[in-house]
Design an enzyme around this catalytic site. Structure first.
Site, mmCIF file in Angstrom:
data_model
loop_
_atom_site.group_PDB
_atom_site.id
_atom_site.type_symbol
_atom_site.label_atom_id
_atom_site.label_comp_id
_atom_site.label_asym_id
_atom_site.label_seq_id
_atom_site.Cartn_x
_atom_site.Cartn_y
_atom_site.Cartn_z
ATOM 1 N N ASP A 1 36.324 39.275 35.844
ATOM 2 C CA ASP A 1 35.199 39.565 36.728
ATOM 3 C C ASP A 1 35.263 38.562 37.889
ATOM 4 O O ASP A 1 36.037 37.602 37.868
ATOM 5 C CB ASP A 1 33.861 39.506 35.983
HETATM 6 C C1 BGC Z 1 30.167 42.117 38.648
HETATM 7 C C2 BGC Z 1 31.108 43.240 38.283
HETATM 8 C C3 BGC Z 1 31.662 43.884 39.525
HETATM 9 C C4 BGC Z 1 32.347 42.828 40.346
HETATM 10 C C5 BGC Z 1 33.006 43.330 41.592
HETATM 11 C C6 BGC Z 1 30.798 41.170 39.638
HETATM 12 O O1 BGC Z 1 29.883 40.229 40.115
HETATM 13 O O2 BGC Z 1 29.786 41.440 37.478
HETATM 14 O O3 BGC Z 1 30.445 44.172 37.472
HETATM 15 O O4 BGC Z 1 32.531 44.915 39.182
HETATM 16 O O5 BGC Z 1 31.396 41.834 40.709
HETATM 17 O O6 BGC Z 1 32.099 43.699 42.547
#
Ligand code: BGC
Length: 718
Positions: free
Chosen positions: A265
């Site tokens: 993530d």
């Molecule tokens: C979130 C994810 C997301 C990623 C990309 C993160 O902060 O937890 O769910 O896919 O950002 O935007």
């Protein structure tokens, strides 16, 4: 490309090129080279080479732009390896569907699959290859802002929806079907259980509980073929998921047989430092690559340190090769080596995105997602009703909800405009803002209210009050909105509350003051029309909650599939002190899992089993029940089947959803519905984490929600 060719390609790459493939950057690095160099590249201290070595991009879309970025990139790529374009397409691309928690209330996985297919098509023609969806994290705590992205508190439903999303995005032939995109199951694992509902907070659940409740949805979505998995931000058993070898190597790769791409993530690798398991970026990179994380999203621990770690012999180069191979396999599975532009097509983009057909699906999805929580007969509205639409979200286009990046609010109708089609002379007032209001606004609203018979009070949250980073400690509506309701309720008019929001709220006081409550969630592009259709009775409400609504915040977590305890109220009643209960409120939620009213009523009769005994070996019996529509409207009912295992080697929930069926019933019509119970549905996870089944007594239950049920006992015998 054949597998051997991909292996060959990995061999031809230099170590920096390989490490480049593991890097994901945001779109601003790519759109204009000069600004990238003076902007983000400089900010992060990156070297220009990374621009033509990074393997994937996040958050860029639009056919024309992506075709150009891809073209420039390939021209500079020594071996012509294409870029991967990824983004968060969570509940629609530009045609926005209800938020996932709303979609889940449709109890219609086929429809959810369809919405994912539409999202995939709009994304694919706009040049995207991967969506960071579905989020299949089980949630029991509405304080957590990301509850809006989940499908709720039930493992079985979460499994069905996880699979539906993956199938909808990916279709059957991702390589050749360029109107589909790859799915990414997230957040592996247990992200939905942060302590206190506080975002990114500690997760501490037993492995047994994890396997029984949380793991099944990830497993099912992976089984459905999801090409990617994203790591969670949280810790599990004391180790951040992004560095957790047991979770990623043993459970994800070996046990669940996931052989796709594991992406961190956002910044999760670097965050191993503040988590306190890595001293610096080099150690963070080492831990993550050893856990098998293939792509680093938006931090640069791999970029800065993997080469050094290999050269110093601290990690095997094989770890990098295996990650690169998985990324190239994904590119190959998407057909990018043959056609790096894949679905990107400006003309199709203009035709397909937000097409009339897609909007109709959004309307249907919104209508099926909306849940009628209360109705004393004031709904549906009558055409002769003199109505006033009042409230901060009455005339707002903030109906799309969080994660609706490409959704265009200017194309979205407001509740007032959608209702004015039926009530051209409707009265309207704002009453207050979402978070604050003035006495002038209130007075104006009261004046307007006095002139109406029925008040449609549109209250709720704004999109940014839920979603990532939006945890709360108060589940009531903002004070100014409660005040507006209080003042209006003093007029003794009929109040129909329409809620636009993203989480189960504490509605105990609110509910007493309203004659009807319609939970519309963030209903998406066609949400206003859907709400209007339901209010006027063109559409009969049919949504059912997939998450319990607490009586107050102190009850959290409150969920239907709980264990009984040694001193249950079920056995001992609620009188007396030493019982598992609160002394101030009942144990039950205000609105239970599975609950949702219709404009008609349904009667359940005659639950029968084909046999009261079922054999352990390949046993199967059927249950039947007769449902009658006893009200004055045609309607749709979701019949829910629950099972309780009375005695296990480990405790079992008082109810577990095992099946459901959604049926249409005309006025006075009745239908007999059957349900097949197989031994598989009677298995559970033992304390040794193996699936277990034993002879014994079970209760089969059926009803229109998790509390109003008919039940029969059955025995599982040798
Ligand atoms: C979130 C994810 C997301 C990623 C990309 C993160 O902060 O937890 O769910 O896919 O950002 O935007």
């Amino acid at each position: 490309m054949k597998h051997e060719q991909l292996i060959d390609l990995v061999e031809q790459l230099t170590l920096p090129e390989k490490i480049g493939q593991l890097q994901q950057l945001t779109g601003d690095f790519f759109i204009d080279r000069e600004t990238a160099i003076t902007g983000p590249m400089k900010e992060y201290g990156l070297d220009e080479n990374l621009l033509h070595q990074a393997g994937s991009v996040l958050g860029l879309s639009g056919a024309a732009d992506l075709i150009e970025v891809q073209k420039n990139y390939i021209e500079k790529s020594r071996l012509g390896i294409p870029l991967l374009f990824m983004a968060d397409i969570i509940h629609g691309y530009r045609t926005i569907f209800p938020i996932p928690l709303g979609l889940a209330c449709s109890w219609n996985p086929e429809l959810v699959e369809k919405t994912a297919q539409v999202a995939a098509k709009e994304s694919a023609v706009s040049g995207l290859h991967v969506t960071f969806s579905p989020m299949v994290d089980l949630v029991r705590d509405p304080r957590w802002g990301r509850v809006m992205e989940s499908t709720g508190e039930d493992p079985y439903l979460n499994q069905l929806y996880g699979k539906a999303f993956v199938n909808g995005y990916q279709g059957k032939d991702l390589t050749n079907d360029h109107e589909r995109i790859a799915a990414c199951v997230k957040h592996f694992a247990g992200y939905g259980a942060p302590e206190g509902g506080r975002e990114y907070n500690t997760v501490d659940i037993s492995e047994w509980e994890f396997r029984d409740f949380y793991l099944p949805a990830y497993a099912e979505a992976i089984q459905a073929g999801s090409k990617l998995v994203m790591t969670a931000f949280n810790i599990l058993e004391g180790i951040p998921a992004t560095a957790n070898k047991k979770l990623m190597r043993d459970i994800l790769r070996k046990e669940l047989k996931f052989n796709g791409v594991l992406i961190s993530d956002w910044a999760a690798i670097k965050e191993l430092i503040p988590h306190g398991v890595a001293a610096d970026e080099a150690e963070a990179a080492e831990l993550a690559i050893e856990a098998g994380v293939d792509i680093e999203m938006m931090t640069f621990c791999y970029h800065h340190f993997l080469q050094e770690l290999v050269e110093e012999g601290l990690i095997e180069q094989g770890l990098i090769d295996e990650a690169v191979l998985r990324i190239l396999e994904l590119k190959n599975d998407l057909g990018l080596f043959e056609n790096p532009y894949r679905g990107a097509d400006e003309q199709k983009e203009a035709e397909v995105v937000y097409s009339e057909e897609h909007q109709q699906i959004a309307l249907k999805a919104a209508e099926e997602s909306i849940v009628l929580l209360k109705n004393n007969g004031s709904l549906p509205l009558k055409i002769e009703d003199k109505i006033a639409v009042i409230g901060p979200v009455a005339n707002s286009t903030d109906l799309l909800g969080n994660w609706s990046w490409k959704g265009d609010r200017s194309e979205t109708q407001t509740l007032t405009s959608a209702l004015s089609i039926y009530y051209p002379h409707l009265l309207e007032a704002q009453g207050c803002g979402v978070l604050d209001g003035s006495s002038t606004q209130l007075e104006e609203a009261l004046e307007i209210a006095k002139n109406a018979d029925k008040i449609i009070l549109a209250l709720g949250e704004s999109a940014d009050m839920v979603g990532e980073g939006a945890s709360v400690t108060n589940l009531q509506l903002p004070e100014c909105q409660l005040n507006l309701l209080n003042e209006i309720s003093k007029l003794n008019k009929t109040i129909v509350l329409v809620l636009i929001n993203g989480r189960p709220l504490d509605l105990s006081d609110v509910s007493e003051k309203c004659d009807a409550i319609l939970e519309a969630w963030f209903p998406g592009s066609k949400g206003a029309e859907a709400v209007a259709n339901i209010l006027v009775g063109n559409t009969v409400p049919q949504g059912k909650l997939t998450m319990s609504f607490p009586r107050n915040i102190g009850q959290i977590p409150v969920y239907y599939n709980a264990f009984n305890t040694g001193r249950p109220t079920e056995l001992l009643g609620t009188e007396g002190r030493y019982i598992s209960k609160y002394v101030d409120v009942p144990n039950t939620p205000l609105f239970p899992f599975g609950f949702g009213l219709s404009y008609t009523s349904f009667d359940y009769q005659d639950l029968q089993l084909s046999s009261k005994e079922m054999k352990m070996e390949n046993g199967e019996i059927t249950a039947s029940v007769t449902i009658r529509n006893t009200g004055n409207h045609d309607g749709v009912e979701t019949i829910q089947w629950y099972i309780r295992d009375l005695v296990g080697k480990v405790v079992r929930p008082v109810k577990e959803l095992k099946g459901f069926e959604k049926i249409h019933l005309k006025k006075n019509e009745s239908k007999q519905i059957t349900f097949t119970i197989t031994t598989d549905q009677l298995t559970y996870i033992h304390s040794d984490f193996k699936k277990t089944i034993e002879p014994g007594e079970f209760i089969l239950m059926v009803g229109g929600d998790s509390e109003n049920i008919l039940q029969e006992r059955l025995s599982l015998v040798l």
